[in-house]
Motif scaffolding. Structure first.
Motif, PDB file in Angstrom:
ATOM      1  N   TYR A  12      -0.267  20.318  -8.581  1.00 33.96           N
ATOM      2  CA  TYR A  12       0.426  19.049  -8.335  1.00 33.96           C
ATOM      3  C   TYR A  12      -0.055  18.478  -7.006  1.00 33.96           C
ATOM      4  O   TYR A  12      -0.209  19.209  -6.030  1.00 33.96           O
ATOM      5  CB  TYR A  12       1.942  19.250  -8.278  1.00 33.96           C
ATOM      6  CG  TYR A  12       2.678  18.004  -7.854  1.00 33.96           C
ATOM      7  CD1 TYR A  12       2.884  16.955  -8.747  1.00 33.96           C
ATOM      8  CD2 TYR A  12       3.144  17.865  -6.552  1.00 33.96           C
ATOM      9  CE1 TYR A  12       3.536  15.802  -8.350  1.00 33.96           C
ATOM     10  CE2 TYR A  12       3.806  16.719  -6.147  1.00 33.96           C
ATOM     11  CZ  TYR A  12       3.997  15.689  -7.046  1.00 33.96           C
ATOM     12  OH  TYR A  12       4.636  14.548  -6.653  1.00 33.96           O
ATOM     13  N   ARG A  13      -0.295  17.162  -6.976  1.00 37.66           N
ATOM     14  CA  ARG A  13      -0.735  16.505  -5.752  1.00 37.66           C
ATOM     15  C   ARG A  13       0.058  15.214  -5.562  1.00 37.66           C
ATOM     16  O   ARG A  13       0.269  14.464  -6.514  1.00 37.66           O
ATOM     17  CB  ARG A  13      -2.219  16.193  -5.829  1.00 37.66           C
ATOM     18  CG  ARG A  13      -2.765  15.523  -4.587  1.00 37.66           C
ATOM     19  CD  ARG A  13      -4.256  15.328  -4.659  1.00 37.66           C
ATOM     20  NE  ARG A  13      -4.622  14.612  -5.863  1.00 37.66           N
ATOM     21  CZ  ARG A  13      -5.781  14.747  -6.485  1.00 37.66           C
ATOM     22  NH1 ARG A  13      -6.669  15.582  -6.043  1.00 37.66           N
ATOM     23  NH2 ARG A  13      -6.047  14.040  -7.549  1.00 37.66           N
ATOM     24  N   TYR A  14       0.500  14.982  -4.345  1.00 39.13           N
ATOM     25  CA  TYR A  14       1.223  13.749  -3.999  1.00 39.13           C
ATOM     26  C   TYR A  14       0.415  13.008  -2.940  1.00 39.13           C
ATOM     27  O   TYR A  14      -0.114  13.619  -2.013  1.00 39.13           O
ATOM     28  CB  TYR A  14       2.618  14.075  -3.461  1.00 39.13           C
ATOM     29  CG  TYR A  14       3.368  12.865  -2.977  1.00 39.13           C
ATOM     30  CD1 TYR A  14       3.899  11.947  -3.876  1.00 39.13           C
ATOM     31  CD2 TYR A  14       3.530  12.633  -1.619  1.00 39.13           C
ATOM     32  CE1 TYR A  14       4.575  10.826  -3.421  1.00 39.13           C
ATOM     33  CE2 TYR A  14       4.212  11.522  -1.165  1.00 39.13           C
ATOM     34  CZ  TYR A  14       4.728  10.623  -2.073  1.00 39.13           C
ATOM     35  OH  TYR A  14       5.394   9.508  -1.632  1.00 39.13           O
ATOM     36  N   HIS A  22       2.023   5.082  -3.612  1.00 41.80           N
ATOM     37  CA  HIS A  22       2.461   6.456  -3.829  1.00 41.80           C
ATOM     38  C   HIS A  22       1.886   6.904  -5.168  1.00 41.80           C
ATOM     39  O   HIS A  22       1.971   6.164  -6.152  1.00 41.80           O
ATOM     40  CB  HIS A  22       3.989   6.557  -3.869  1.00 41.80           C
ATOM     41  CG  HIS A  22       4.631   6.123  -2.599  1.00 41.80           C
ATOM     42  ND1 HIS A  22       4.988   7.018  -1.625  1.00 41.80           N
ATOM     43  CD2 HIS A  22       4.967   4.896  -2.132  1.00 41.80           C
ATOM     44  CE1 HIS A  22       5.517   6.351  -0.607  1.00 41.80           C
ATOM     45  NE2 HIS A  22       5.516   5.055  -0.896  1.00 41.80           N
ATOM     46  N   HIS A  24       1.184  10.384  -7.909  1.00 43.57           N
ATOM     47  CA  HIS A  24       1.491  11.755  -8.332  1.00 43.57           C
ATOM     48  C   HIS A  24       0.436  12.173  -9.348  1.00 43.57           C
ATOM     49  O   HIS A  24       0.134  11.408 -10.266  1.00 43.57           O
ATOM     50  CB  HIS A  24       2.862  11.838  -8.996  1.00 43.57           C
ATOM     51  CG  HIS A  24       3.965  11.291  -8.152  1.00 43.57           C
ATOM     52  ND1 HIS A  24       4.664  12.071  -7.270  1.00 43.57           N
ATOM     53  CD2 HIS A  24       4.484  10.040  -8.053  1.00 43.57           C
ATOM     54  CE1 HIS A  24       5.578  11.330  -6.659  1.00 43.57           C
ATOM     55  NE2 HIS A  24       5.481  10.095  -7.118  1.00 43.57           N
ATOM     56  N   HIS A  48      -1.682  11.250 -14.213  1.00 41.29           N
ATOM     57  CA  HIS A  48      -1.715  10.583 -12.911  1.00 41.29           C
ATOM     58  C   HIS A  48      -0.869   9.321 -12.988  1.00 41.29           C
ATOM     59  O   HIS A  48      -0.953   8.566 -13.963  1.00 41.29           O
ATOM     60  CB  HIS A  48      -3.155  10.220 -12.533  1.00 41.29           C
ATOM     61  CG  HIS A  48      -3.264   9.466 -11.247  1.00 41.29           C
ATOM     62  ND1 HIS A  48      -3.212  10.070 -10.018  1.00 41.29           N
ATOM     63  CD2 HIS A  48      -3.396   8.139 -11.001  1.00 41.29           C
ATOM     64  CE1 HIS A  48      -3.331   9.157  -9.077  1.00 41.29           C
ATOM     65  NE2 HIS A  48      -3.432   7.967  -9.651  1.00 41.29           N
ATOM     66  N   GLN A  50       0.467   5.993 -10.370  1.00 39.94           N
ATOM     67  CA  GLN A  50       0.306   5.361  -9.063  1.00 39.94           C
ATOM     68  C   GLN A  50       1.150   4.095  -8.999  1.00 39.94           C
ATOM     69  O   GLN A  50       1.190   3.313  -9.935  1.00 39.94           O
ATOM     70  CB  GLN A  50      -1.169   4.994  -8.868  1.00 39.94           C
ATOM     71  CG  GLN A  50      -1.440   4.177  -7.631  1.00 39.94           C
ATOM     72  CD  GLN A  50      -2.889   3.796  -7.520  1.00 39.94           C
ATOM     73  OE1 GLN A  50      -3.748   4.668  -7.483  1.00 39.94           O
ATOM     74  NE2 GLN A  50      -3.170   2.512  -7.485  1.00 39.94           N
TER      75      GLN A  50
END
Length: 142
Positions: A12-14, A22, A24, A48, A50
């Protein structure tokens, strides 16, 4: 690790920045050798999402901002990617010349859906598209 040569990963990447974007990203990977000891298969599924930039506007300039953009990459969108990478170990044929030599063949399907971007003159229909990505490459270590 599932066993000595099989791996499953959840990542997981933020992301956030000064433009109020922002994002995810959630990725699931599964890698395993095939029955032939020289072949290895890696598959992935990626989601993904955004948010739009603070200065993004879709076909209208009603916002009280000095600068506005209609760039789809700065709009609110999401995408789903499904892909596979087959790797063939060629090292045993080229042992005197290289430490490791791999041939790769990869394919990915990517589905983009833009939630608030429409092309001007296209009846305000929201933009989406599908991309097919094919890669063929060789990696060498010596």
């Amino acid at each position: 690790y599932i066993n000595r040569q099989t791996v499953a990963k959840l990542h997981y990447r933020y992301f956030m920045d000064d433009w109020d974007i922002h994002a995810h990203t959630l990725t699931l990977n599964y890698a395993a050798p095939l029955r032939n000891p020289f072949w290895h298969l890696d598959s992935h599924l990626r989601f993904h999402r955004q948010d739009e930039a603070s200065f993004y506007a879709n076909n209208d300039a009603t916002s009280a901002s000095t600068y506005l953009t209609h760039d789809k990459n700065l709009s609110r969108f999401n995408d789903i990617e499904l892909g596979m990478n087959a790797r063939l170990d060629l090292s045993h044929w080229f042992t005197p010349y290289a430490g490791k030599l791999y041939g790769h063949l990869a394919y990915a399907m990517i589905f983009y859906d833009f939630e608030n971007y429409s092309q001007i003159g296209n009846n305000e229909k929201l933009f989406s598209f599908k991309a097919n990505v094919l890669q063929c490459y060789i990696t060498v270590t010596y």
